[in-house]
Scaffold this motif. Structure first.
Motif, mmCIF file in Angstrom:
data_model
loop_
_atom_site.group_PDB
_atom_site.id
_atom_site.type_symbol
_atom_site.label_atom_id
_atom_site.label_comp_id
_atom_site.label_asym_id
_atom_site.label_seq_id
_atom_site.Cartn_x
_atom_site.Cartn_y
_atom_site.Cartn_z
ATOM 1 N N ALA A 196 -30.416 29.353 -30.567
ATOM 2 C CA ALA A 196 -29.628 30.154 -31.471
ATOM 3 C C ALA A 196 -28.652 29.236 -32.144
ATOM 4 N N GLN A 197 -28.330 28.432 -31.645
ATOM 5 C CA GLN A 197 -27.184 27.764 -32.650
ATOM 6 C C GLN A 197 -27.888 27.222 -33.524
ATOM 7 N N GLU A 198 -29.801 26.969 -33.288
ATOM 8 C CA GLU A 198 -30.533 26.352 -34.446
ATOM 9 C C GLU A 198 -30.822 27.506 -35.709
ATOM 10 N N GLN A 199 -30.847 28.849 -35.135
ATOM 11 C CA GLN A 199 -31.324 29.799 -35.842
ATOM 12 C C GLN A 199 -29.920 30.322 -36.463
ATOM 13 N N HIS A 200 -28.840 30.124 -35.743
ATOM 14 C CA HIS A 200 -27.086 30.502 -36.444
ATOM 15 C C HIS A 200 -26.907 29.010 -37.771
ATOM 16 N N ALA A 201 -27.512 27.654 -37.374
ATOM 17 C CA ALA A 201 -27.577 27.098 -38.553
ATOM 18 C C ALA A 201 -28.798 27.359 -39.827
ATOM 19 N N GLN A 202 -29.820 27.949 -39.416
ATOM 20 C CA GLN A 202 -30.547 27.257 -40.748
ATOM 21 C C GLN A 202 -30.522 29.409 -41.014
ATOM 22 N N GLU A 203 -29.443 30.183 -40.560
ATOM 23 C CA GLU A 203 -29.178 31.701 -41.348
ATOM 24 C C GLU A 203 -28.341 31.181 -41.994
ATOM 25 N N ASP A 204 -27.409 30.002 -41.653
ATOM 26 C CA ASP A 204 -25.923 30.188 -42.681
ATOM 27 C C ASP A 204 -26.966 28.980 -43.769
ATOM 28 N N GLU A 205 -27.746 28.060 -43.164
ATOM 29 C CA GLU A 205 -27.905 27.123 -44.576
ATOM 30 C C GLU A 205 -29.006 28.310 -45.619
ATOM 31 N N GLU A 206 -29.666 29.425 -45.443
ATOM 32 C CA GLU A 206 -30.921 30.376 -46.398
ATOM 33 C C GLU A 206 -29.444 31.404 -46.568
#
Length: 210
Positions: A196-206
């Motif tokens: 979940a943390q990786e997904q949030h980080a990826q969404e923030d980057e996108e």
């Protein structure tokens, strides 16, 4: 031939002189305590935690020297909807050693191993009425009971020990299984949180990309 006068006295003195030169074998009790055999019948010790007040020892005693008093207590049901259970609670356990003939029947018939032989023998009293010992004194004697001798290495394991070991192994396996399940659950939870943390980080980057 008539005996020589004084020959008997001479023989007696000779025996006395021979005995005086030998090492003494008399144990000077009470300064020197005797070495008793491991299965000596001194007094009876009570392990009252094992006593269920079944009265077998008192009924089988040929001298009727065991006195037991008890009362019943009712415990609430262990689960909702269950039945109340009653159990006997020991109030008095006394043995009159002025009547006891040390036959050991009470120890043999006890189904729950609550009575044991102790090698203790120094319990003389000046009054015969004081030879009736209550459960507190019997419990003190319990700690003087020697350990049972070791089993023959080739002997079959007692059923009680085998059953206890089986139950302990079952509990240990159950505990290990529960612990393994908890560790696996913790690992899965950690993996989900990390994902979940990786997904949030990826969404923030996108979301931050122009």
């Amino acid at each position: 031939m008539p005996p020589i006068p004084g020959s008997g006295l001479a023989k007696g003195l000779a025996v006395t002189l021979r005995t005086m030169t030998r090492k003494t074998v008399t144990a000077q009790y009470p300064d020197t305590q005797p070495e008793l055999p491991p299965r000596s019948r001194g007094v009876i010790g009570l392990f009252e935690e094992n006593c269920t007040v079944c009265m077998l020892c008192a009924r089988e005693c040929p001298d009727w020297c065991i006195y037991i008093d008890s009362h019943k207590e009712t415990s609430p049901p262990a689960a909702p909807g269950g039945r109340e259970r009653s159990r006997n609670v020991l109030d008095r356990f006394a043995i009159d050693f002025s009547l006891c003939m040390y036959c050991g029947i009470c120890i043999e018939v006890c189904p729950f191993d609550a009575l044991f032989w102790s090698p203790e023998f120094e319990y003389a009293e000046t009054d015969i009425h004081e030879l009736t010992h209550e459960r507190d004194k019997l419990r003190e004697w319990m700690w003087t009971v020697p350990e049972p001798p070791a089993l023959d290495p080739g002997a079959e394991e007692p059923k009680e020990i085998a059953a206890a070991r089986k139950a302990a192994d079952k509990l240990a396996a159950q505990h290990a299984q529960e612990q393994h399940a908890q560790e696996q659950h913790a690992q899965e939870q950690h993996a989900r949180e990390q994902h979940a943390q990786e997904q949030h980080a990826q969404e923030d980057e996108e979301g931050g990309t122009p």
